[in-house]
Motif scaffolding. Sequence first.
Motif, PDB file in Angstrom:
ATOM      1  N   TRP A  78      17.907 -12.573   8.086  1.00  0.00           N
ATOM      2  CA  TRP A  78      17.751 -11.994   9.418  1.00  0.00           C
ATOM      3  C   TRP A  78      19.152 -11.820   9.987  1.00  0.00           C
ATOM      4  N   PHE A  79      19.535 -10.573  10.238  1.00  0.00           N
ATOM      5  CA  PHE A  79      20.897 -10.259  10.673  1.00  0.00           C
ATOM      6  C   PHE A  79      20.918 -10.025  12.186  1.00  0.00           C
ATOM      7  N   LEU A  80      21.741 -10.797  12.886  1.00  0.00           N
ATOM      8  CA  LEU A  80      21.873 -10.678  14.332  1.00  0.00           C
ATOM      9  C   LEU A  80      23.322 -10.394  14.707  1.00  0.00           C
ATOM     10  N   HIS A  81      23.511  -9.580  15.739  1.00  0.00           N
ATOM     11  CA  HIS A  81      24.848  -9.408  16.291  1.00  0.00           C
ATOM     12  C   HIS A  81      25.175 -10.593  17.183  1.00  0.00           C
ATOM     13  N   ALA A  82      26.457 -10.834  17.382  1.00  0.00           N
ATOM     14  CA  ALA A  82      26.895 -12.009  18.132  1.00  0.00           C
ATOM     15  C   ALA A  82      26.556 -11.926  19.614  1.00  0.00           C
ATOM     16  N   ASP A  83      26.194 -10.740  20.105  1.00  0.00           N
ATOM     17  CA  ASP A  83      25.828 -10.585  21.512  1.00  0.00           C
ATOM     18  C   ASP A  83      24.358 -10.208  21.673  1.00  0.00           C
ATOM     19  N   THR A  84      23.539 -10.574  20.697  1.00  0.00           N
ATOM     20  CA  THR A  84      22.116 -10.255  20.720  1.00  0.00           C
ATOM     21  C   THR A  84      21.291 -11.535  20.759  1.00  0.00           C
ATOM     22  N   LEU A  85      20.369 -11.625  21.723  1.00  0.00           N
ATOM     23  CA  LEU A  85      19.555 -12.824  21.905  1.00  0.00           C
ATOM     24  C   LEU A  85      18.198 -12.628  21.251  1.00  0.00           C
ATOM     25  N   PRO A  86      17.865 -13.451  20.255  1.00  0.00           N
ATOM     26  CA  PRO A  86      16.581 -13.316  19.559  1.00  0.00           C
ATOM     27  C   PRO A  86      15.462 -13.998  20.326  1.00  0.00           C
ATOM     28  N   LEU A 172      12.204   0.964  -1.526  1.00  0.00           N
ATOM     29  CA  LEU A 172      11.555  -0.175  -2.164  1.00  0.00           C
ATOM     30  C   LEU A 172      10.249  -0.573  -1.490  1.00  0.00           C
ATOM     31  N   GLY A 173      10.030  -0.128  -0.260  1.00  0.00           N
ATOM     32  CA  GLY A 173       8.809  -0.518   0.439  1.00  0.00           C
ATOM     33  C   GLY A 173       8.870  -0.143   1.906  1.00  0.00           C
ATOM     34  N   ARG A 174       7.933  -0.668   2.665  1.00  0.00           N
ATOM     35  CA  ARG A 174       7.822  -0.346   4.093  1.00  0.00           C
ATOM     36  C   ARG A 174       8.842  -1.119   4.922  1.00  0.00           C
ATOM     37  N   PHE A 175       9.301  -0.452   5.978  1.00  0.00           N
ATOM     38  CA  PHE A 175      10.203  -1.060   6.954  1.00  0.00           C
ATOM     39  C   PHE A 175       9.496  -0.986   8.297  1.00  0.00           C
ATOM     40  N   VAL A 176       9.229  -2.130   8.914  1.00  0.00           N
ATOM     41  CA  VAL A 176       8.355  -2.173  10.090  1.00  0.00           C
ATOM     42  C   VAL A 176       9.124  -2.594  11.343  1.00  0.00           C
ATOM     43  N   ARG A 177       8.551  -2.278  12.512  1.00  0.00           N
ATOM     44  CA  ARG A 177       9.081  -2.793  13.767  1.00  0.00           C
ATOM     45  C   ARG A 177       8.106  -3.818  14.322  1.00  0.00           C
ATOM     46  N   LEU A 178       8.624  -4.979  14.696  1.00  0.00           N
ATOM     47  CA  LEU A 178       7.780  -6.083  15.148  1.00  0.00           C
ATOM     48  C   LEU A 178       7.470  -5.976  16.633  1.00  0.00           C
ATOM     49  N   PRO A 179       6.310  -6.536  17.051  1.00  0.00           N
ATOM     50  CA  PRO A 179       5.932  -6.547  18.467  1.00  0.00           C
ATOM     51  C   PRO A 179       6.618  -7.692  19.205  1.00  0.00           C
ATOM     52  N   SER A 180       7.914  -7.737  19.148  1.00  0.00           N
ATOM     53  CA  SER A 180       8.710  -8.761  19.799  1.00  0.00           C
ATOM     54  C   SER A 180      10.063  -8.140  20.086  1.00  0.00           C
ATOM     55  N   THR A 181      10.820  -8.698  21.054  1.00  0.00           N
ATOM     56  CA  THR A 181      11.999  -8.019  21.584  1.00  0.00           C
ATOM     57  C   THR A 181      13.250  -8.876  21.483  1.00  0.00           C
ATOM     58  N   VAL A 182      14.352  -8.242  21.079  1.00  0.00           N
ATOM     59  CA  VAL A 182      15.665  -8.857  21.198  1.00  0.00           C
ATOM     60  C   VAL A 182      16.375  -8.228  22.390  1.00  0.00           C
ATOM     61  N   VAL A 183      17.250  -9.007  23.017  1.00  0.00           N
ATOM     62  CA  VAL A 183      18.031  -8.520  24.158  1.00  0.00           C
ATOM     63  C   VAL A 183      19.489  -8.445  23.728  1.00  0.00           C
ATOM     64  N   THR A 184      20.079  -7.276  23.835  1.00  0.00           N
ATOM     65  CA  THR A 184      21.455  -7.105  23.387  1.00  0.00           C
ATOM     66  C   THR A 184      22.351  -6.667  24.545  1.00  0.00           C
ATOM     67  N   SER A 185      23.619  -6.932  24.413  1.00  0.00           N
ATOM     68  CA  SER A 185      24.570  -6.651  25.476  1.00  0.00           C
ATOM     69  C   SER A 185      24.880  -5.152  25.557  1.00  0.00           C
ATOM     70  N   SER A 186      25.070  -4.682  26.774  1.00  0.00           N
ATOM     71  CA  SER A 186      25.499  -3.299  26.988  1.00  0.00           C
ATOM     72  C   SER A 186      27.002  -3.246  27.267  1.00  0.00           C
ATOM     73  N   ARG A 187      27.730  -4.261  26.810  1.00  0.00           N
ATOM     74  CA  ARG A 187      29.166  -4.382  27.131  1.00  0.00           C
ATOM     75  C   ARG A 187      29.989  -3.201  26.637  1.00  0.00           C
ATOM     76  N   ARG A 188      29.546  -2.559  25.546  1.00  0.00           N
ATOM     77  CA  ARG A 188      30.352  -1.465  25.014  1.00  0.00           C
ATOM     78  C   ARG A 188      30.424  -0.290  25.982  1.00  0.00           C
ATOM     79  N   PHE A 189      29.516  -0.257  26.957  1.00  0.00           N
ATOM     80  CA  PHE A 189      29.517   0.830  27.934  1.00  0.00           C
ATOM     81  C   PHE A 189      30.039   0.398  29.297  1.00  0.00           C
TER      82      PHE A 189
END
Length: 237
Positions: A78-86, A172-189
Amino acid sequence: MPVSIVIPTLDEACHLGATLEAVGRIRGEVEVIVADGGSRDETVQIARCRGARVVESVRGRGAQLHAGAIAARGSVLWFLHADTLPPADGAEKILRALRHPCVVGGNFAIVFDGPSRWAGFLTRLYPRLRWLGLRYGDSGIFVRREAYDHAGGFRPYPIFEDLDLIRRLRKLGRFVRLPSTVVTSSRRFEGRNFAPVFACWSSLQLLYWLGVSPHVLGKYYSSMRRGDRRSTRSPGA
């Protein structure tokens, strides 16, 4: 240990602590790996103090993500960015989705933090991008370890390493989107003119799909970011 969380970092002391706090609230047993690209601030110390395993890597998000994946012991990455809250239920949702043998990986819904209208615009835009097959690393990409290895893992690209991996995983197979949310920073803007930043991002995206090398695009993107930082400095800074 079924789930290994890999977080690439470079001078992320201001954001990593909050991310690791959120990771600490995840239900279930997870392994946490911080793949650092040579931070000069307190990033590494923060990671170790919060129980993460630190892996040193050459600089570059693609290379760092792959270094973390190689070091991981989990059957799911599971890959997360350093400014993303799981979300606290993230690992549970991932394992539930992977009960289906045809699913090789997926990502989460995403919300950009902050009160600006641009944060709201991006939050509304991202669900529509997935219909174009666009899933980005800040949405918390996860993948079966065996599928990751079979696809060849992240390539050492400075930009669009996420799109490149997902393109290979889809074979290789299906890539799905889960019914759950991560919150990420908008700092780049923050403190920047959104329109030219968004136009740059869209142009780079188009050039990538036209076949321009991510290494070339990465140099162009880095030079534009340096120019933007210089233009926003106050006199005498």
